[in-house]
Design an enzyme around this catalytic site. Structure first.
Site, PDB file in Angstrom:
ATOM      1  N   GLU A 152       0.752  -1.262  -0.292  1.00 21.18           N
ATOM      2  CA  GLU A 152       0.048  -0.024   0.019  1.00 21.18           C
ATOM      3  C   GLU A 152       0.680   1.351   0.095  1.00 21.18           C
ATOM      4  O   GLU A 152       0.586   2.091   0.785  1.00 21.18           O
ATOM      5  CB  GLU A 152      -0.927   0.151   1.215  1.00 21.18           C
ATOM      6  CG  GLU A 152      -1.910  -1.039   1.215  1.00 21.18           C
ATOM      7  CD  GLU A 152      -2.993  -1.129   2.380  1.00 21.18           C
ATOM      8  OE1 GLU A 152      -2.548  -0.513   3.425  1.00 21.18           O
ATOM      9  OE2 GLU A 152      -3.818  -2.130   2.292  1.00 21.18           O
ATOM     10  N   GLU A 261      -5.987 -10.783  -1.048  1.00 22.51           N
ATOM     11  CA  GLU A 261      -6.834 -10.620  -0.034  1.00 22.51           C
ATOM     12  C   GLU A 261      -8.178 -10.700  -0.336  1.00 22.51           C
ATOM     13  O   GLU A 261      -9.086  -9.687  -0.339  1.00 22.51           O
ATOM     14  CB  GLU A 261      -6.457  -9.486   0.649  1.00 22.51           C
ATOM     15  CG  GLU A 261      -4.869  -9.474   1.285  1.00 22.51           C
ATOM     16  CD  GLU A 261      -4.660  -8.353   1.881  1.00 22.51           C
ATOM     17  OE1 GLU A 261      -5.470  -7.486   2.508  1.00 22.51           O
ATOM     18  OE2 GLU A 261      -3.388  -7.872   1.932  1.00 22.51           O
TER      19      GLU A 261
HETATM   20  C1  XIL Z   1      -6.419  -6.419   8.330  1.00 23.83           C
HETATM   21  C2  XIL Z   1      -6.918  -7.773   9.257  1.00 23.83           C
HETATM   22  O1  XIL Z   1      -7.441  -8.579   8.468  1.00 23.83           O
HETATM   23  C3  XIL Z   1      -7.340  -7.178  10.574  1.00 23.83           C
HETATM   24  O2  XIL Z   1      -7.663  -8.326  11.418  1.00 23.83           O
HETATM   25  C4  XIL Z   1      -6.488  -6.052  11.230  1.00 23.83           C
HETATM   26  O3  XIL Z   1      -7.266  -5.832  12.357  1.00 23.83           O
HETATM   27  C5  XIL Z   1      -6.123  -4.940  10.084  1.00 23.83           C
HETATM   28  O4  XIL Z   1      -5.602  -5.679   8.975  1.00 23.83           O
HETATM   29  N1  XIL Z   1      -5.016  -4.926   3.784  1.00 23.83           N
HETATM   30  C6  XIL Z   1      -4.061  -5.398   4.256  1.00 23.83           C
HETATM   31  C7  XIL Z   1      -4.367  -6.593   5.283  1.00 23.83           C
HETATM   32  O5  XIL Z   1      -3.006  -5.734   3.656  1.00 23.83           O
HETATM   33  O6  XIL Z   1      -3.149  -6.871   5.880  1.00 23.83           O
HETATM   34  C8  XIL Z   1      -5.299  -5.931   6.093  1.00 23.83           C
HETATM   35  O7  XIL Z   1      -5.649  -7.143   7.258  1.00 23.83           O
HETATM   36  C9  XIL Z   1      -6.661  -5.737   5.505  1.00 23.83           C
HETATM   37  C10 XIL Z   1      -6.306  -4.566   4.301  1.00 23.83           C
END
Ligand code: XIL
Length: 345
Positions: A152, A261
């Site tokens: 990101e 994701e």
């Molecule tokens: C999220 C997790 O799912 C949560 O449990 C945590 O509180 C915050 O992070 N982008 C990413 C992930 O790269 O690491 C994130 O995961 C969601 C958004």
């Protein structure tokens, strides 16, 4: 049948996993059945690896070589190798879930303390990446097949696409991305693939910025292998035509493409909504399979962000109950599961 078997000839199927998932026998059975890849949902992020007490109490000792604690990473490595699962390393360099003190002079806990200078931050970055990558290679070589080296770094709204508020940007400047990949390449084991990972990669401006400001320069240096498209989508909102364009654009650069994701926010469990969710998943998997089959993009894995609806992070993040995944509370297969299976059957 299972997800991983159905998709065997196309790409790996993964899911994010919490430390509780690894302790529950039923979750382990589901993991063995449907997946051949996992990603730590949280436990391999800098906030769980940087040893706060050591660093903050002895800043002079660790100033350019941070103290690390590998307990959490070790549990993911052990679980993956015991269950024959590939592991995606998530993530090394990120503005989020990295403690603020890591970026401060003398690891100060004072929010107003000055940033550490560029030279110090590059040394800390190298120390962190070296520490983590040499540890995993020694402990369990070959288990981690890909790393999200940088997560990101781009904004989607601003004129200039860099996420300027990131403490990495603030302390190092935009070349923090190139440094991170150089260090990762230097210390990663043979065959470990290095990824740039981001969300909303289907937005046209963001796609363009990522290609021009990140991927092309890194490709020129030979330090990147793939792009992670996070894939946090919203039902009836995220544009799959644009998603496909991004898959093809990244594929054309010769990079591996992984959906890292995947979830599709949906705030209703009603049949009609679940049918729409199923259709959207089917379209998405259709795009990925076609791209792979036709040699347009080398899609190598698709990872869901969560094993079942009631565990999804989206309910907290979107502040309304979400039903975004293929499995319900008791791991029952939803219409979306059937639809994803039908794409390849
Ligand atoms: C999220 C997790 O799912 C949560 O449990 C945590 O509180 C915050 O992070 N982008 C990413 C992930 O790269 O690491 C994130 O995961 C969601 C958004």
């Amino acid at each position: 049948m299972s997800l991983k078997k159905a998709y065997e000839q196309y790409f790996k199927i993964g899911t994010s996993v919490s430390k509780w998932n690894m302790e529950w026998p039923q979750a382990t059975r589901e993991l063995q059945k449907h997946y051949n890849s996992i990603t730590g949902e949280n436990g391999m992020k800098p906030m769980f690896v940087l040893d706060m007490q050591e660093n903050v109490e002895h800043p002079e000792k660790y100033n350019i070589n941070p103290a690390l604690n590998f307990d959490s990473i070790r549990s993911f490595l052990k679980f993956s190798s015991e269950n024959g699962l590939g592991l995606r390393g998530h993530t090394l360099v990120w503005h989020n879930q990295t403690p603020l003190w890591f970026f401060k002079e003398n690891y100060s806990l004072d929010e107003k303390a000055p940033w550490a200078d560029k030279e110090t931050m590059l040394a800390r970055m190298e120390g962190y990446i070296r520490g983590v990558l040499t540890f995993v290679e020694k402990e369990c070589p070959g288990v981690i097949y890909a790393w999200d080296v940088v997560n990101e770094a781009m904004e989607e709204n601003e004129e200039d696409g860099w996420r300027k508020k990131s403490p990495w940007y603030q302390t190092v400047g935009e070349d923090f991305v190139a440094y991170a990949f150089r260090f990762a390449r230097k210390y990663a084991g043979p065959g470990v693939k290095l990824f740039y990972n981001d969300y909303n990669t289907f937005l046209p401006k963001k796609r363009e910025d990522i290609c021009n400001l990140i991927l092309k320069p890194l490709l020129k240096e030979g330090v990147i292998d793939g792009i992670g498209m996070q894939g946090h989508l919203i039902l009836n909102d995220s544009d799959l035509k644009e998603f496909e364009k991004s898959v093809l654009a990244f594929g054309e650069l010769g990079l591996e493409v992984q959906v890292t994701e995947l979830d599709i926010h949906c705030n209703s469990p009603e049949e009609e909504a679940m049918k729409q969710l199923a259709d959207t998943y089917a379209k998405l998997f259709g795009i990925l399979v076609d791209a792979k089959k036709n040699g347009k993009a080398n899609v190598t894995s698709v990872t869901f962000w969560g094993m079942k609806d009631d565990e999804s992070w989206l309910t907290g993040f979107r502040k309304e109950k979400s039903y975004p995944l293929l499995f319900g509370e008791k791991y029952q297969e939803k219409a979306a599961y059937e639809a994803v299976m039908r794409v390849v059957q």
